[in-house]
Motif scaffolding. Structure first.
Motif, PDB file in Angstrom:
ATOM      1  N   ALA A 479      30.238  25.237  44.618  1.00  0.00           N
ATOM      2  CA  ALA A 479      31.815  24.670  44.313  1.00  0.00           C
ATOM      3  C   ALA A 479      32.319  25.071  43.113  1.00  0.00           C
ATOM      4  CB  ALA A 479      31.674  23.381  44.864  1.00  0.00           C
ATOM      5  N   THR A 480      31.655  25.358  42.061  1.00  0.00           N
ATOM      6  CA  THR A 480      32.156  25.477  40.679  1.00  0.00           C
ATOM      7  C   THR A 480      33.309  26.495  40.675  1.00  0.00           C
ATOM      8  OG1 THR A 480      29.877  25.543  39.711  1.00  0.00           O
ATOM      9  CG2 THR A 480      31.634  26.297  38.403  1.00  0.00           C
ATOM     10  N   LEU A 481      34.557  25.911  40.038  1.00  0.00           N
ATOM     11  CA  LEU A 481      35.659  26.657  39.931  1.00  0.00           C
ATOM     12  C   LEU A 481      35.542  27.711  38.889  1.00  0.00           C
ATOM     13  CD1 LEU A 481      38.488  24.022  40.537  1.00  0.00           C
ATOM     14  CD2 LEU A 481      37.488  25.537  42.088  1.00  0.00           C
ATOM     15  N   VAL A 482      36.060  28.869  38.881  1.00  0.00           N
ATOM     16  CA  VAL A 482      36.158  30.088  37.857  1.00  0.00           C
ATOM     17  C   VAL A 482      37.330  30.785  37.993  1.00  0.00           C
ATOM     18  CG1 VAL A 482      34.942  31.948  36.853  1.00  0.00           C
ATOM     19  CG2 VAL A 482      33.485  30.375  38.078  1.00  0.00           C
ATOM     20  N   ASN A 483      37.890  31.032  36.904  1.00  0.00           N
ATOM     21  CA  ASN A 483      39.346  31.453  36.852  1.00  0.00           C
ATOM     22  C   ASN A 483      39.399  33.003  37.244  1.00  0.00           C
ATOM     23  OD1 ASN A 483      42.048  31.365  36.580  1.00  0.00           O
ATOM     24  ND2 ASN A 483      42.062  31.484  34.306  1.00  0.00           N
ATOM     25  N   ASP A 484      40.037  33.206  38.319  1.00  0.00           N
ATOM     26  CA  ASP A 484      40.338  34.628  38.666  1.00  0.00           C
ATOM     27  C   ASP A 484      41.682  35.010  38.359  1.00  0.00           C
ATOM     28  OD1 ASP A 484      40.201  37.081  40.015  1.00  0.00           O
ATOM     29  OD2 ASP A 484      40.894  36.277  41.779  1.00  0.00           O
ATOM     30  N   ALA A 485      41.605  35.352  36.937  1.00  0.00           N
ATOM     31  CA  ALA A 485      42.807  35.711  36.055  1.00  0.00           C
ATOM     32  C   ALA A 485      42.472  37.014  35.117  1.00  0.00           C
ATOM     33  CB  ALA A 485      43.251  34.593  35.234  1.00  0.00           C
ATOM     34  N   PRO A 486      43.640  37.706  34.789  1.00  0.00           N
ATOM     35  CA  PRO A 486      43.546  38.607  34.066  1.00  0.00           C
ATOM     36  C   PRO A 486      42.760  38.501  32.789  1.00  0.00           C
ATOM     37  CG  PRO A 486      45.784  38.655  34.859  1.00  0.00           C
ATOM     38  CD  PRO A 486      45.189  37.490  35.396  1.00  0.00           C
ATOM     39  N   ILE A 487      42.017  39.812  32.386  1.00  0.00           N
ATOM     40  CA  ILE A 487      41.318  39.526  30.921  1.00  0.00           C
ATOM     41  C   ILE A 487      41.232  40.893  30.345  1.00  0.00           C
ATOM     42  CG2 ILE A 487      39.046  39.809  32.152  1.00  0.00           C
ATOM     43  CD1 ILE A 487      37.841  37.772  30.174  1.00  0.00           C
ATOM     44  N   VAL A 488      41.277  40.822  28.932  1.00  0.00           N
ATOM     45  CA  VAL A 488      41.188  42.473  28.482  1.00  0.00           C
ATOM     46  C   VAL A 488      40.116  42.364  27.296  1.00  0.00           C
ATOM     47  CG1 VAL A 488      42.290  43.867  26.765  1.00  0.00           C
ATOM     48  CG2 VAL A 488      43.842  42.522  28.722  1.00  0.00           C
ATOM     49  N   GLN A 496      38.837  51.511  22.162  1.00  0.00           N
ATOM     50  CA  GLN A 496      38.826  51.262  23.693  1.00  0.00           C
ATOM     51  C   GLN A 496      39.229  49.927  24.297  1.00  0.00           C
ATOM     52  OE1 GLN A 496      34.823  52.635  24.525  1.00  0.00           O
ATOM     53  NE2 GLN A 496      35.543  54.496  25.446  1.00  0.00           N
ATOM     54  N   VAL A 497      39.945  50.254  25.063  1.00  0.00           N
ATOM     55  CA  VAL A 497      40.427  48.809  25.861  1.00  0.00           C
ATOM     56  C   VAL A 497      39.972  48.728  27.257  1.00  0.00           C
ATOM     57  CG1 VAL A 497      42.389  47.269  26.616  1.00  0.00           C
ATOM     58  CG2 VAL A 497      42.440  48.563  24.615  1.00  0.00           C
ATOM     59  N   TRP A 498      39.302  47.746  27.622  1.00  0.00           N
ATOM     60  CA  TRP A 498      38.951  47.564  29.144  1.00  0.00           C
ATOM     61  C   TRP A 498      39.751  46.597  29.682  1.00  0.00           C
ATOM     62  CZ3 TRP A 498      34.106  44.711  31.116  1.00  0.00           C
ATOM     63  CH2 TRP A 498      33.757  45.007  32.648  1.00  0.00           C
ATOM     64  N   ARG A 499      40.390  46.952  30.991  1.00  0.00           N
ATOM     65  CA  ARG A 499      41.201  45.928  31.541  1.00  0.00           C
ATOM     66  C   ARG A 499      40.585  45.766  33.255  1.00  0.00           C
ATOM     67  NH1 ARG A 499      45.061  48.407  28.309  1.00  0.00           N
ATOM     68  NH2 ARG A 499      46.354  46.862  27.161  1.00  0.00           N
ATOM     69  N   PRO A 500      39.446  44.979  33.302  1.00  0.00           N
ATOM     70  CA  PRO A 500      38.965  45.140  34.568  1.00  0.00           C
ATOM     71  C   PRO A 500      40.090  44.357  35.651  1.00  0.00           C
ATOM     72  CG  PRO A 500      38.125  43.681  33.291  1.00  0.00           C
ATOM     73  CD  PRO A 500      38.762  44.208  32.238  1.00  0.00           C
TER      74      PRO A 500
END
Length: 804
Positions: A479-488, A496-500
């Motif tokens: 039930a733990t909440l984790v943020n599903d939001a953009p990250i760079v 190098q830049v990784w934008r998963p």
């Protein structure tokens, strides 16, 4: 009188000279003669045979085809035929037949060269076991001396048994039992009198009298032997005439496997060679594997049909070759160069009609292929594009096309093509690691590369459960909440830049861990791994049997960028299916020697459930046989993760099937399935791993040289249907079976928006599983500023980090 006296003395002198010469030869050669007693313990070369767990022959390995037969099992008619052909005075001489030797000597005097050796069966035994085939007087004297010794130390029956099991009879057949199998496809006990005479004619010259190569000469030899049997009174006139009238009726019978499992056979062969070296091929070992025939057949069918279905979605690439304007004989010549691959037969189109096409098969027969089985064949343009739908058979095939057809159960033929993609399937018993089914590709004949055990590919999202398991063992909950939001993430040194991103480029904000898994949210997996720490997570995941060098030491690990084989993935997933226990995959259950004596019995590390099941099986065996040796003490497998973690993971993976990317598996109508899809970048690899308490099965599909499987092709569209086909057969008529809930778990009502314990009036509350020590407090009980594991990380922790 004087002349008579001279003749008598001369004869006596010649006889004494012969005796003295023979005695001298005996005294000279006797010390170098081998011991005849060794014949009693001689070990004839017998091939390695591999069987399924239900005793079906999978394969036979060895240069010599031989199945030794006891004298008591040799039919009397065959003994009569053999003696009539080779040594009709066998019962009366003492190893050497002087009449035959004198006849051979006379032939030498007349022709000046050796034409026949005058050998008895005993002399042939001496030559076959101890001497070479060199034609010389010294070898013949050795043969005679050995024959005399053999007759003194062995009975006639023992000599005959040695002879019929040793002799070469053509086409790699050694011994009469192997010859009967090769030429007639049945035991020597089941062949007719005429066929026995045919086999009895082979020892003299296996190539010259071979009924497959020289049927005319073989027939003459057979008839001569039958005539000898009649003249010697071994058969009556009626049987003699009936045997003469019987046609040859001979054909080449290759040992046909009762179960098609070539990748299993090769794995067993390699393991046996590792254990016994080259003796594995000659000592007559019988290997019983852990693979039941019904599960292997289901796996074969699932992989082949799954690949054909995928392949046909992407169109027809055209015939394998075009051979127009040729005669039927030319076509048959071309077809003889082709082989059946994965059950798909080569055929040449001989006619195109409105109702379908006519094809010529390798056996010379012509068959019709219906238009309905051809309608799928839109022209292949590229992985994502097809040409127009065909309107008639002529739009698909032309006369002279070399194509593939698939025989159906009703005798009809289906229009197909060899799939360009490949697949692998591994199914294990999670309680002991036994391999229950394995397929390493579409066709072993096409490629014996075992993709199930050798192909290292990226598992994609099917790897995420290992990261989630690490989180559950570090205090996270479902039930733990984790943020599903953009990250760079950036690496300044490498620019190098990784934008998963998630596969659909959407973001859901704070989301429960359970939902994140069944929705396969990439950003949540990355944040989990970032919070847990890469080093500690790698150490945790190694417990599942993975080699650390195959695991990337960066955040891409969360997305399944490791390089792993389907076997390794299945082995890791078995920990969830077994309740947290680590078992090792194994294939060989038992090894027996040529006498049936057990040389090896597997005793793998097992879960408590596996130990209980094995004890029940052993007690059944003891009751049924009474004289089996006691099985070894069972070995308990190591528990590498908390059993409660495995149980919660199973619950979460069940939701993948109930409401996530594996929903298609709901069609199986079972409530005990848990699993996860996996798809890599550009859909180059398609995976599905899933289980209940009986089987853990992993399926991979893709191209050998990685390329896209196509737009809208995922783990749920390519690998999952193969998994479903196999598991439907494996679990048919089996009751629902999941592990029992371990102690130390709680079920609480949870607020879906906060992940905390719900109050009685909380809307949309649902029940969730927790470890007793990790149950969340109700709303309002957190101290201000307290960081909740899995909650959105503070801004300063989202700064660019080193990736490589």
């Amino acid at each position: 009188m004087r002349l008579l006296r001279f003749f008598c003395w001369s004869s006596l002198a010649a006889f004494c000279g012969l005796v003295l010469s023979f005695s001298g030869a005996f005294l000279y050669l006797s010390p170098s003669l081998p011991s005849v007693e060794s014949l009693r313990s001689i070990q004839l070369q017998i091939p390695l045979r591999v069987y399924s767990s239900d005793a079906k022959l999978i394969a036979e390995f060895g240069e010599m085809r031989r199945s030794p037969i006891a004298f008591e099992d040799i039919p009397q008619d065959f003994i009569s035929a053999l003696l009539a052909a080779e040594d009709d005075n066998f019962a009366n001489h003492y190893g050497v037949d002087l009449t035959s030797l004198m006849r051979a000597a006379t032939q030498i005097l007349k022709s000046g060269q050796i034409q026949s050796g005058g050998s008895t069966i005993t002399m042939q035994v001496a030559k076959n076991f101890f001497l070479t085939s060199e034609r010389s007087f010294s070898r013949k004297i050795n043969e005679i001396l050995l024959a005399l010794q053999i007759e003194r130390e062995l009975s006639k029956n023992e000599i005959l048994e040695l002879y019929v099991n040793k002799i070469y009879l053509g086409n790699r057949a050694y011994g009469i039992e192997a010859a009967a199998q090769v030429y007639y496809g049945k035991s020597i006990r089941d062949v007719t009198l005429s066929q026995m005479a045919m086999i009895a004619g082979l020892p003299k010259a296996p190539s010259r009298f071979n009924p497959l190569v020289n049927p005319t000469r073989a027939l003459e030899r057979r008839d001569w032997i039958l005539g000898r049997m009649f003249s010697l009174g071994r058969i009556d006139q009626q049987r003699y005439k009936e045997a003469l009238a019987e046609p040859i009726n001979v054909s080449y019978h290759v040992p046909t496997p009762e179960l098609v499992a070539p990748y299993i056979a090769e794995m067993a062969r390699a393991e046996m060679v590792g254990r016994y070296g080259s003796e594995a091929y000659t000592e007559g070992f019988n290997v019983t594997t852990t693979v039941p025939s019904d599960l292997q057949l289901a796996a074969n069918t699932a992989v082949r049909e799954g690949l054909i279905t995928y392949d046909q979605r992407h169109g027809y690439r055209g015939p394998e070759s075009r051979l127009p304007g040729m005669t039927k004989e030319n076509w048959l010549t071309e077809l003889s160069k082709q082989t059946s691959l994965g059950g798909l037969e080569p055929a040449i189109v001989t006619g195109v009609e409105k109702s379908g096409i006519m094809v010529l098969l390798r056996n010379g027969e012509e068959h019709a292929v219906a238009w309905d089985s051809m309608k799928w064949a839109r022209p292949f343009l590229n992985t994502n594009s097809l040409g127009p739908r065909p309107q008639q058979p002529a739009d698909v095939s032309q006369i002279g096309d070399l194509i593939r057809v698939q025989p159906q159960d009703d005798g009809s033929l289906r229009f197909v093509q060899l799939p360009a993609a490949q697949s692998a399937l591994v199914s294990l018993d999670p309680n002991n690691g036994a391999i229950r089914a394995l397929v390493g590709g579409f066709s072993f004949e096409q490629s014996n590369y075992n993709r199930a055990a050798q192909a290292k590919r990226q598992p994609g999202s099917s790897f995420k459960p290992f990261v989630y398991s690490a989180a559950l063992d570090k205090g996270y909950t479902a039930a733990t909440l984790v943020n599903d939001a953009p990250i760079v993430f950036a690496d300044d040194a490498l620019s190098q830049v990784w934008r998963p991103k998630n596969d659909n480029n959407t973001f859901l904000g704070p989301i429960r861990l359970r939902e994140a898994l069944y929705r396969s949210r990439n950003l949540v997996s990355i944040r989990l791994l970032q919070d847990l720490g890469i080093a500690s997570t790698l150490s945790y995941i190694e417990r599942f049997g993975f080699d650390k060098k195959d695991l990337p030491p960066n955040l891409s690990l969360a997305l399944g960028t490791a390089s792993l084989t389907p076997m390794e993935i299945a082995e890791g997933w078995s920990v969830f299916a077994s309740g947290g226990y680590k078992t090792e995959p194994y294939l060989i259950e038992q090894i027996e020697d040529r006498t049936g004596k057990q040389l090896f019995n597997a005793n793998p590390a097992q879960t408590p459930t596996g130990i209980a099941q094995r004890a029940e099986q052993n007690s059944t065996i003891q009751l049924s046989t009474g004289d089996q040796p006691l099985p070894p003490e069972p070995v308990l497998a190591e528990q590498i993760i908390d059993g409660r973690t495995a149980y919660i993971m199973t619950s979460m993976l069940q939701d993948v099937i109930k409401r996530g990317t594996g929903r298609r598996a709901m069609a199986l109508g079972r409530d005990d399935l848990a699993g996860k899809t996996g798809t890599t970048n550009e859909s180059k690899d398609s995976w599905f791993s899933g289980y209940n308490a009986d089987y853990i099965t992993t399926v991979w599909a893709g191209f050998d040289q990685p390329e896209s499987l196509g737009r809208n092709e995922y783990g749920g569209t390519v690998a999952l249907p193969i998994w479903m086909s196999y598991m439907a057969a494996a679990l048919k008529d089996k009751p629902s079976h999941l592990l029992a809930e371990p102690e130390g778990l709680l079920t609480l009502r949870i607020d879906p928006h906060s992940g905390r314990a719900a109050t009685p009036d909380t809307p949309e509350a649902y029940f969730e599983l927790f470890k007793s020590e990790d149950s969340p407090p109700p709303m309002g009980e957190f101290e201000p500023g307290t960081y909740i594991p899995g909650s959105p990380l503070p801004a300063d922790e989202l700064a660019p980090i080193d990736l490589f």
